[in-house]
Scaffold this active site. Structure first.
Site, PDB file in Angstrom:
ATOM      1  N   HIS A  82       0.856  -1.201   0.000  1.00 16.86           N
ATOM      2  CA  HIS A  82       0.000   0.000   0.000  1.00 16.86           C
ATOM      3  C   HIS A  82       0.878   1.233   0.000  1.00 16.86           C
ATOM      4  CE1 HIS A  82      -3.547   2.445   0.753  1.00 16.86           C
ATOM      5  NE2 HIS A  82      -2.741   3.184   1.489  1.00 16.86           N
ATOM      6  N   ARG A 168     -14.463  12.623   7.273  1.00 13.96           N
ATOM      7  CA  ARG A 168     -13.186  13.303   7.575  1.00 13.96           C
ATOM      8  C   ARG A 168     -12.860  14.319   6.495  1.00 13.96           C
ATOM      9  NH1 ARG A 168      -9.294   8.600   7.689  1.00 13.96           N
ATOM     10  NH2 ARG A 168      -7.705  10.203   7.910  1.00 13.96           N
ATOM     11  N   SER A 183      -7.510   3.789   9.034  1.00 14.05           N
ATOM     12  CA  SER A 183      -8.166   3.771   7.721  1.00 14.05           C
ATOM     13  C   SER A 183      -7.418   2.839   6.762  1.00 14.05           C
ATOM     14  CB  SER A 183      -8.209   5.210   7.178  1.00 14.05           C
ATOM     15  OG  SER A 183      -8.501   5.227   5.817  1.00 14.05           O
ATOM     16  N   LYS A 187      -8.344  -1.574   5.853  1.00 20.06           N
ATOM     17  CA  LYS A 187      -8.580  -2.043   4.479  1.00 20.06           C
ATOM     18  C   LYS A 187      -7.570  -3.131   4.107  1.00 20.06           C
ATOM     19  CE  LYS A 187      -8.613   2.253   3.160  1.00 20.06           C
ATOM     20  NZ  LYS A 187      -8.759   3.619   2.761  1.00 20.06           N
TER      21      LYS A 187
HETATM   22  N1  URA Z   1      -5.352   6.870   2.601  1.00 17.62           N
HETATM   23  C1  URA Z   1      -6.358   6.186   3.208  1.00 17.62           C
HETATM   24  O1  URA Z   1      -6.789   5.149   2.741  1.00 17.62           O
HETATM   25  N2  URA Z   1      -6.866   6.693   4.350  1.00 17.62           N
HETATM   26  C2  URA Z   1      -6.418   7.832   4.918  1.00 17.62           C
HETATM   27  O2  URA Z   1      -6.914   8.228   5.958  1.00 17.62           O
HETATM   28  C3  URA Z   1      -5.386   8.530   4.270  1.00 17.62           C
HETATM   29  C4  URA Z   1      -4.862   8.018   3.117  1.00 17.62           C
END
Ligand code: URA
Length: 433
Positions: A82, A168, A183, A187
């Site tokens: 990521h 947000r 966050s 994921k």
């Molecule tokens: N990328 C994300 O997936 N979430 C965030 O809060 C910031 C960057």
């Protein structure tokens, strides 16, 4: 339990329990707690932060808010990567085939771009016929056959993040390290890979403007990943200029093929080799140095490029696209942007280049916009380069915007030129294991 008590506790820097955090997230997803109360809590987090333990509980509650993918059907170790986001970041298109050519399994679910950020899925859709919507069974079969697949996010994954991120975005609460950590990690944990590599960007074009903040975020994400029994590693990398030469969808796929063919050896190549080596090391393919050699060899012997061709074919595209860029739709208009002074390039503001690329038609201003896949920018010069007045700094392309002068002016203003020589730091700033 009561949301007002929870808000007040965070406001007073008192610790929340796992039960309180899980209840709050579940109730928010179910629509029992309204946006305005969660907004107040998010703002309290921005001011007072969360402990590591609270961040872990939040990540866990978000991960468990929807479906979780089961990758046990993949025959081998799976490693996901990521990136916290960058302009011109096409590394997924390069590292997935490099690592797959080495024998690693790379399951990748990616997103679309919004605003000035590009999405890997949009880039892949610039290849005619390429299917990004693949059902789960096919996804596993493609990974088992080719080692890697990149598909669009589907299903009901982490609904808590979808709601929280949208909130947000409109309440000025994006830039909080525990909120960004939960966050991203929720994921990554829901998509099921055994190991996770995190590329945390720092610099003018990144969420984390300083290396210190990037370090804090990276350390926290690695700790959270390890607490969830994942092998995890983070690299902190420089984002003080766009990554590579191309910004824009088909332009970036073409550049990825240049890197995979071994013809382009630059900062983007260096970063892709570093990322691949870390992923291979996480997957148990040897120590870092031997993994780095293995990754480079797959570029030199053509197997990495061949692997991208296999991936494209498996998802409905023409494999020859990787060898012949004329198979992409061609831009109708172009504009060269020339330097207006002599000197050395000290900065290329990535966000401004991203905005300029958006003006050429390469991105979406709203979710409903369609993308011009041929549009974007190709940079000829980078930070540290000496330039003379009249040198071409970059070329803008489009098939939808006939007058590229406004986008060109913005792009030119993104380039800072100074009279003194500029020293350029390494793309890799730190590694956290
Ligand atoms: N990328 C994300 O997936 N979430 C965030 O809060 C910031 C960057």
């Amino acid at each position: 339990m009561n949301i007002i008590d929870i808000i007040v506790k965070t406001k007073r820097k008192e610790k929340l329990s796992r039960e309180e955090i899980t209840w709050m997230i579940d109730s928010y997803v179910e629509g029992i707690i309204p946006d305005y109360q969660i907004s107040a809590w998010l703002m309290a987090v921005c001011f007072n932060s969360l402990s590591e333990e609270e961040t872990f509980y939040l990540t866990e509650a978000m991960r468990d808010s929807g479906d979780k993918l089961d990758l046990s059907g993949v025959d081998g170790v799976t490693v996901d990567k990521h990136s916290t986001g960058g302009i011109g970041d096409k590394t997924s298109l390069i590292i997935a085939p490099v690592c797959a050519a080495c024998g690693l399994r790379v399951p990748k679910m990616s997103g679309r771009g919004l605003g000035f950020t590009g999405g890997t899925i949009d880039k892949l859709e610039s290849i005619e016929g390429f299917r990004v919507n693949v059902d789960f069974e096919d996804y596993i079969n493609i990974i088992n056959k080719n080692g890697a697949a990149i598909i669009a996010q589907s299903g009901h994954l982490v609904p808590a993040d979808k709601k929280l991120y949208a909130l947000r975005d409109v309440t000025g609460t994006v830039d909080s390290i525990p909120l960004i950590c939960s966050s991203i990690m929720s994921k990554k944990l829901a998509t099921g890979a055994d190991c996770i590599l995190l590329d945390v960007k720092t610099g003018s074009g990144a969420f984390m403007k300083t290396a210190e903040d990037a370090q804090k975020l990276a350390e926290l994400m690695v700790k959270v990943g390890k607490s969830c029994n994942k092998k995890c590693c983070a690299v902190i990398t420089d984002m003080n200029e766009p990554l590579g030469n191309a910004v824009g969808n088909s332009l970036e796929v073409i550049e990825a093929c240049e890197i995979l063919s071994g013809r382009q050896k630059d900062r983007l190549y260096d970063l892709c080799m570093i990322l691949s080596a870390n992923m291979l090391e996480l997957g148990g393919f040897g120590n870092y140095d031997s993994c780095l050699e293995m990754a480079k060899e797959k570029i030199e012997n053509g197997q990495a490029l061949e692997k991208l061709a296999d991936m494209i074919e498996a998802q409905g595209g023409n494999r020859n696209t990787v060898y012949d860029s004329s198979l992409f739709a061609q831009p109708q208009y172009s504009l060269e942007i020339k330097s207006d002074s002599d000197g050395f390039i000290s900065q290329i503001n990535s966000e401004e280049i991203g905005m300029s690329a958006l003006m050429t038609g390469a991105g979406r201003k709203s979710k409903e916009d369609t993308i011009d896949f041929t549009a974007g920018i190709v940079l000829n010069r980078h930070v540290g380069d000496a330039v003379k007045k009249g040198d071409v700094l970059m070329t803008l392309y489009s098939s939808t915007v006939t007058d590229l002068s406004f986008a060109g002016e913005r792009a030119l203003n993104a380039v800072c030129i100074q009279s003194e020589k500029v020293t350029v730091g390494n793309v890799l700033i730190n590694t956290i294991k």
